[in-house]
Enzyme design. Structure first.
Site, short mmCIF file in Angstrom:
data_model
loop_
_atom_site.label_atom_id
_atom_site.label_comp_id
_atom_site.label_asym_id
_atom_site.label_seq_id
_atom_site.Cartn_x
_atom_site.Cartn_y
_atom_site.Cartn_z
N LYS A 161 6.75 -31.11 15.84
CA LYS A 161 6.16 -32.42 15.53
C LYS A 161 6.32 -33.39 16.69
CE LYS A 161 7.17 -31.74 10.62
NZ LYS A 161 5.82 -31.50 10.09
N CYS A 211 4.37 -31.21 0.14
CA CYS A 211 5.77 -30.85 -0.13
C CYS A 211 6.58 -32.06 -0.60
CB CYS A 211 6.43 -30.22 1.09
SG CYS A 211 5.75 -28.61 1.54
N ASP A 240 16.76 -37.34 7.96
CA ASP A 240 15.70 -36.38 8.27
C ASP A 240 14.70 -37.08 9.19
OD1 ASP A 240 13.36 -34.91 8.33
OD2 ASP A 240 13.20 -34.65 6.18
N HIS A 254 10.82 -35.02 1.41
CA HIS A 254 10.20 -33.70 1.51
C HIS A 254 11.06 -32.73 0.71
CE1 HIS A 254 8.96 -29.91 3.45
NE2 HIS A 254 7.90 -30.54 3.93
N GLN A 289 9.57 -36.62 11.00
CA GLN A 289 8.35 -37.39 11.23
C GLN A 289 8.56 -38.59 12.16
OE1 GLN A 289 5.30 -36.62 10.24
NE2 GLN A 289 5.93 -34.84 9.07
#
Length: 411
Positions: free
Chosen positions: A231, A369, A205, A128, A208
């Protein structure tokens, strides 16, 4: 044989999410944009209302009843997240304003203090923009070198190429756990181990990943892990940075202000202990408190049950979409979460999104993104359908019907 869907009682779960029960353009809403943000169950909404109606107060600095009650609830959320990630210490949990904020904190604090000219930072093609731009900014400032792990045609990282990038000059590796654009689950355990073998520090990261995959930061031996509450069935504007205690203690503060200090004079300021050193100013109190409720809600469902249900939706959607003439799924990695990203011959992804919205179907269109990733596949963007625990096979059928209508209208 009983399935995860049977165990979960999806209709009962759907009743917990008020936003799902509405019509868009005269059609029942089909919400398939969960990779952008998940909807919020009623217990989370109630927690927000209860805070503002019952004990709204600033935390840590007050001695009156409301302040003490708010402080206790705020710190209880920190403990809950510590347990959710299996962090060793609650002070390793830093509250941020989201994944992007957490990455920037590490880049600007750890990066500025410990990285120097000629040091190499490795990211991946799947990133991202939030895990690209902060490192580019740091490289411009410090003279570091940014290197990128390539991805194959299926959407998997090419680990052999990653190994070739690693050297004694590699000081930092920052990669996504799960691709928001393709759904690829990266082999982060191997990525971390290989980075540590050359002495590099690793950030993952997890924006998700956290609602789909069990995360154990100690088992991963990851140095930093970042996530966003929105999320994870929680509120927007609230995130978490996990960092190993020794690293966080060695890092300078990212922002200056209240709470992150022990003593201030006009001559010198001494900084607070962890985790408060990185939490300047009045925090997002209500949303932090509500995150604990979101985690409890997910725990009552059973993360394994949720994952099994979402895997069933992914398989069904992949099968059904693959039968549509002219539709091509982008990213068919060996391990995926419940995301299907696709293009349709001769039809722009934005047109697909508009026509689906007219039918009450919410999907995401564009580059997500991830412009460098889109360029890798020769695309300007895709249409992305992403599934969560409250989605159903019937909603996928609605999506398929909607895409047939798109073809009929546009070709």
């Amino acid at each position: 044989m009983q399935t995860a869907t049977d165990i979960l009682d999806i209709q009962r779960i759907r009743n917990d999410f008020p936003v799902l029960h509405q019509q868009i353009n005269g059609r029942p809403l089909v919400y398939l944009d969960n990779a952008a943000t998940t909807q919020k169950p009623r217990p989370v909404l109630n927690a927000l209302i209860h805070y503002y109606e019952g004990y709204n107060a600033n935390i840590h600095r007050g001695i009156h009843h409301l302040a003490e009650k708010a402080t206790a609830a705020f710190e209880a959320s920190r403990k809950s997240i510590q347990q959710f990630l299996n962090a060793a210490h609650p002070e390793e949990i830093i509250f941020t304003y989201g994944t992007t904020d957490g990455i920037n904190l590490v880049a600007q604090s750890f990066g500025r203090r410990f990285l120097k000219e000629g040091d190499e930072i490795i990211i991946s093609t799947l990133e991202h923009h939030s895990n690209i731009v902060p490192w580019q900014m740091l490289c411009e400032e410090k003279g570091c070198i940014l290197k990128v792990i390539p991805v194959d045609d299926a959407g998997d990282l090419i680990l052999e190429e990653y190994e070739q990038l690693l050297s004694e000059r590699t000081k930092f590796v920052s990669v996504v756990h799960v691709s928001n654009a393709l759904g690829t689950i990266n082999p982060v355990q191997a990525i971390i181990e290989k980075a540590h073998a050359v002495g590099a520090v690793v950030l993952i990261d997890g924006a998700q990943a956290t609602s789909h995959i069990d995360i154990d930061v100690q088992a991963l031996d990851v140095d930093f892990y970042v996530l966003s509450a929105h999320k994870l069935y929680g509120p927007t504007g609230m995130g978490v940075l996990y960092g190993k205690k020794a690293l966080l203690e060695a890092m300078p503060p990212y922002r200056g202000g209240g709470e992150m200090i022990k003593e201030v004079t006009f001559e010198k300021t001494t900084y607070n202990d962890l985790p408060y050193k990185f939490e300047a100013g009045t925090p997002n109190i209500a949303d932090v408190i509500a995150v604990k409720v979101a985690l409890e809600y997910l725990e009552t469902l059973g993360k394994a049950n949720v994952a099994a249900h979402e895997t069933d939706l992914l398989r069904y959607a992949t099968e059904q979409l693959s039968e549509i003439e002219g539709l091509r799924i982008i990213g068919q990695a060996k391990e995926k979460i419940s995301v299907v990203s696709f293009v349709m011959d001769g039809i722009h992804h934005q047109d697909i999104g508009v026509i689906l919205d007219q039918q009450g179907i919410a999907v995401r269109t564009g580059h997500h993104c991830t412009q460098p990733l889109m360029r890798r596949f020769g695309l300007t963007g895709t249409t992305r359908a992403s599934f969560s625990v409250y989605n159903t096979r019937e909603e996928i059928d609605r999506l398929v019907q909607g895409l047939h209508r798109v073809r009929k209208m546009m070709l």
